[in-house]
Design a protein around this motif. Sequence first.
Motif, PDB file in Angstrom:
ATOM      1  N   ALA A 111      -1.273   7.493  19.055  1.00 32.74           N
ATOM      2  CA  ALA A 111      -0.591   7.716  17.775  1.00 32.74           C
ATOM      3  C   ALA A 111       0.509   6.681  17.575  1.00 32.74           C
ATOM      4  O   ALA A 111       0.704   6.157  16.467  1.00 32.74           O
ATOM      5  N   ALA A 112       1.239   6.372  18.645  1.00 34.74           N
ATOM      6  CA  ALA A 112       2.291   5.360  18.564  1.00 34.74           C
ATOM      7  C   ALA A 112       1.702   3.995  18.209  1.00 34.74           C
ATOM      8  O   ALA A 112       2.237   3.271  17.360  1.00 34.74           O
ATOM      9  N   LYS A 113       0.603   3.669  18.835  1.00 34.95           N
ATOM     10  CA  LYS A 113      -0.043   2.387  18.564  1.00 34.95           C
ATOM     11  C   LYS A 113      -0.553   2.329  17.128  1.00 34.95           C
ATOM     12  O   LYS A 113      -0.441   1.292  16.457  1.00 34.95           O
ATOM     13  N   ALA A 114      -1.097   3.443  16.639  1.00 34.34           N
ATOM     14  CA  ALA A 114      -1.580   3.488  15.260  1.00 34.34           C
ATOM     15  C   ALA A 114      -0.427   3.291  14.278  1.00 34.34           C
ATOM     16  O   ALA A 114      -0.541   2.547  13.300  1.00 34.34           O
ATOM     17  N   ALA A 115       0.704   3.957  14.552  1.00 39.58           N
ATOM     18  CA  ALA A 115       1.862   3.839  13.656  1.00 39.58           C
ATOM     19  C   ALA A 115       2.406   2.417  13.638  1.00 39.58           C
ATOM     20  O   ALA A 115       2.818   1.904  12.592  1.00 39.58           O
ATOM     21  N   ALA A 116       2.412   1.774  14.789  1.00 42.94           N
ATOM     22  CA  ALA A 116       2.969   0.417  14.881  1.00 42.94           C
ATOM     23  C   ALA A 116       2.173  -0.575  14.056  1.00 42.94           C
ATOM     24  O   ALA A 116       2.723  -1.566  13.560  1.00 42.94           O
ATOM     25  N   GLY A 117       0.881  -0.328  13.881  1.00 38.27           N
ATOM     26  CA  GLY A 117       0.050  -1.241  13.101  1.00 38.27           C
ATOM     27  C   GLY A 117      -0.345  -0.700  11.746  1.00 38.27           C
ATOM     28  O   GLY A 117      -1.332  -1.155  11.153  1.00 38.27           O
ATOM     29  N   MET A 118       0.445   0.253  11.216  1.00 35.65           N
ATOM     30  CA  MET A 118       0.070   0.936   9.979  1.00 35.65           C
ATOM     31  C   MET A 118       0.214   0.034   8.760  1.00 35.65           C
ATOM     32  O   MET A 118       1.114  -0.801   8.678  1.00 35.65           O
ATOM     33  N   ASP A 119      -0.718   0.193   7.823  1.00 33.32           N
ATOM     34  CA  ASP A 119      -0.610  -0.431   6.508  1.00 33.32           C
ATOM     35  C   ASP A 119      -1.105   0.583   5.478  1.00 33.32           C
ATOM     36  O   ASP A 119      -1.490   1.711   5.829  1.00 33.32           O
ATOM     37  N   GLU A 120      -1.082   0.227   4.217  1.00 32.07           N
ATOM     38  CA  GLU A 120      -1.422   1.187   3.167  1.00 32.07           C
ATOM     39  C   GLU A 120      -2.858   1.684   3.276  1.00 32.07           C
ATOM     40  O   GLU A 120      -3.137   2.869   3.070  1.00 32.07           O
ATOM     41  N   ALA A 121      -3.776   0.801   3.585  1.00 34.64           N
ATOM     42  CA  ALA A 121      -5.183   1.190   3.674  1.00 34.64           C
ATOM     43  C   ALA A 121      -5.404   2.153   4.840  1.00 34.64           C
ATOM     44  O   ALA A 121      -6.118   3.159   4.702  1.00 34.64           O
ATOM     45  N   LYS A 122      -4.785   1.865   5.971  1.00 38.17           N
ATOM     46  CA  LYS A 122      -4.931   2.747   7.139  1.00 38.17           C
ATOM     47  C   LYS A 122      -4.273   4.098   6.879  1.00 38.17           C
ATOM     48  O   LYS A 122      -4.803   5.145   7.276  1.00 38.17           O
ATOM     49  N   LEU A 123      -3.130   4.078   6.221  1.00 38.27           N
ATOM     50  CA  LEU A 123      -2.444   5.334   5.914  1.00 38.27           C
ATOM     51  C   LEU A 123      -3.301   6.200   4.998  1.00 38.27           C
ATOM     52  O   LEU A 123      -3.423   7.418   5.216  1.00 38.27           O
ATOM     53  N   ALA A 124      -3.893   5.598   3.982  1.00 39.60           N
ATOM     54  CA  ALA A 124      -4.768   6.348   3.076  1.00 39.60           C
ATOM     55  C   ALA A 124      -5.966   6.914   3.831  1.00 39.60           C
ATOM     56  O   ALA A 124      -6.408   8.043   3.579  1.00 39.60           O
ATOM     57  N   PHE A 125      -6.484   6.146   4.773  1.00 44.72           N
ATOM     58  CA  PHE A 125      -7.601   6.557   5.623  1.00 44.72           C
ATOM     59  C   PHE A 125      -7.241   7.811   6.415  1.00 44.72           C
ATOM     60  O   PHE A 125      -8.046   8.743   6.545  1.00 44.72           O
ATOM     61  N   LEU A 126      -6.008   7.874   6.911  1.00 43.24           N
ATOM     62  CA  LEU A 126      -5.557   9.036   7.678  1.00 43.24           C
ATOM     63  C   LEU A 126      -5.188  10.210   6.775  1.00 43.24           C
ATOM     64  O   LEU A 126      -5.484  11.363   7.095  1.00 43.24           O
ATOM     65  N   GLN A 127      -4.549   9.921   5.639  1.00 43.83           N
ATOM     66  CA  GLN A 127      -4.163  10.995   4.725  1.00 43.83           C
ATOM     67  C   GLN A 127      -5.377  11.749   4.198  1.00 43.83           C
ATOM     68  O   GLN A 127      -5.332  12.968   4.021  1.00 43.83           O
ATOM     69  N   GLU A 128      -6.445  11.032   3.976  1.00 43.24           N
ATOM     70  CA  GLU A 128      -7.673  11.653   3.475  1.00 43.24           C
ATOM     71  C   GLU A 128      -8.211  12.692   4.455  1.00 43.24           C
ATOM     72  O   GLU A 128      -8.781  13.705   4.050  1.00 43.24           O
ATOM     73  N   ALA A 129      -8.010  12.453   5.741  1.00 43.57           N
ATOM     74  CA  ALA A 129      -8.563  13.349   6.765  1.00 43.57           C
ATOM     75  C   ALA A 129      -7.575  14.403   7.236  1.00 43.57           C
ATOM     76  O   ALA A 129      -7.966  15.318   7.962  1.00 43.57           O
ATOM     77  N   GLY A 130      -6.304  14.306   6.828  1.00 42.67           N
ATOM     78  CA  GLY A 130      -5.292  15.205   7.372  1.00 42.67           C
ATOM     79  C   GLY A 130      -5.434  16.651   6.981  1.00 42.67           C
ATOM     80  O   GLY A 130      -4.902  17.543   7.643  1.00 42.67           O
TER      81      GLY A 130
END
Length: 233
Positions: A111-130
């Motif tokens: 999770a830490a590694k994912a946050a460190a490399g986060m961008d808008e597209a990745k965030l939307a990808f995660l928000q869709e599944a949350g």
Amino acid sequence: MQNRNSATPMRPSENSGFIQRSNSLAESVYDAIFAQLMALNIPPGGRISVDSMVRELNVSQTPIREALGRLEGEGLVVKTHLIGYSAAPQITRRRFDELYELRLLLEPISAAKAAAGMDEAKLAFLQEAGGVMGRRDGSDERIRYSTFARQDAVFHDRILDVAGNELIRETLNHQHTHFHIFRLMFHSRVTEEALDEHEALLAAFSAGDAQAAEKAMRTHLEHSRDRLIPAFE
């Protein structure tokens, strides 16, 4: 977590177990049986009669066997020679403890590694599944619980995907962790509290805060473990 592209389960008729016809009959049959397994309507170790499913769901044997084969691949169904299908046995307390020990080693740092490399597209990808946006879905608890079991599996899998360590992702997928854990207890608290924890994770991802994401994931896993331990008492 092999069902990242699964459709949302369809709501059964109020007066029968018949499934609604759709463009993907096999998918709908899978959804119906999956929901029964998650809600413990088919108990761990319970026999699954194909003929009974034919009558209950009002479909032919072919989509039922396809669905059972898929569930077998996910570790939820066992096929025994000359006997047929049954729901997989419940995981033991030792296996439960081992799974959470493994997850606590691998997922917070991911999770830490994912946050460190986060961008808008990745965030939307995660928000869709949350699953957070649909948390007030009015469907019955059986359907809502089985839907969230898959949403949670997808959400955690996507975090691992964004983190970029395919070996960790494959290792956790191979354990069929989420489905076995969610099958321990059918209770709305499991869903609601987990959604609160998903919100905290998404907030950390949105901020690109690796430390907060690691802490939120650790808290989420520890609380998930604590919610489900009573199933062994």
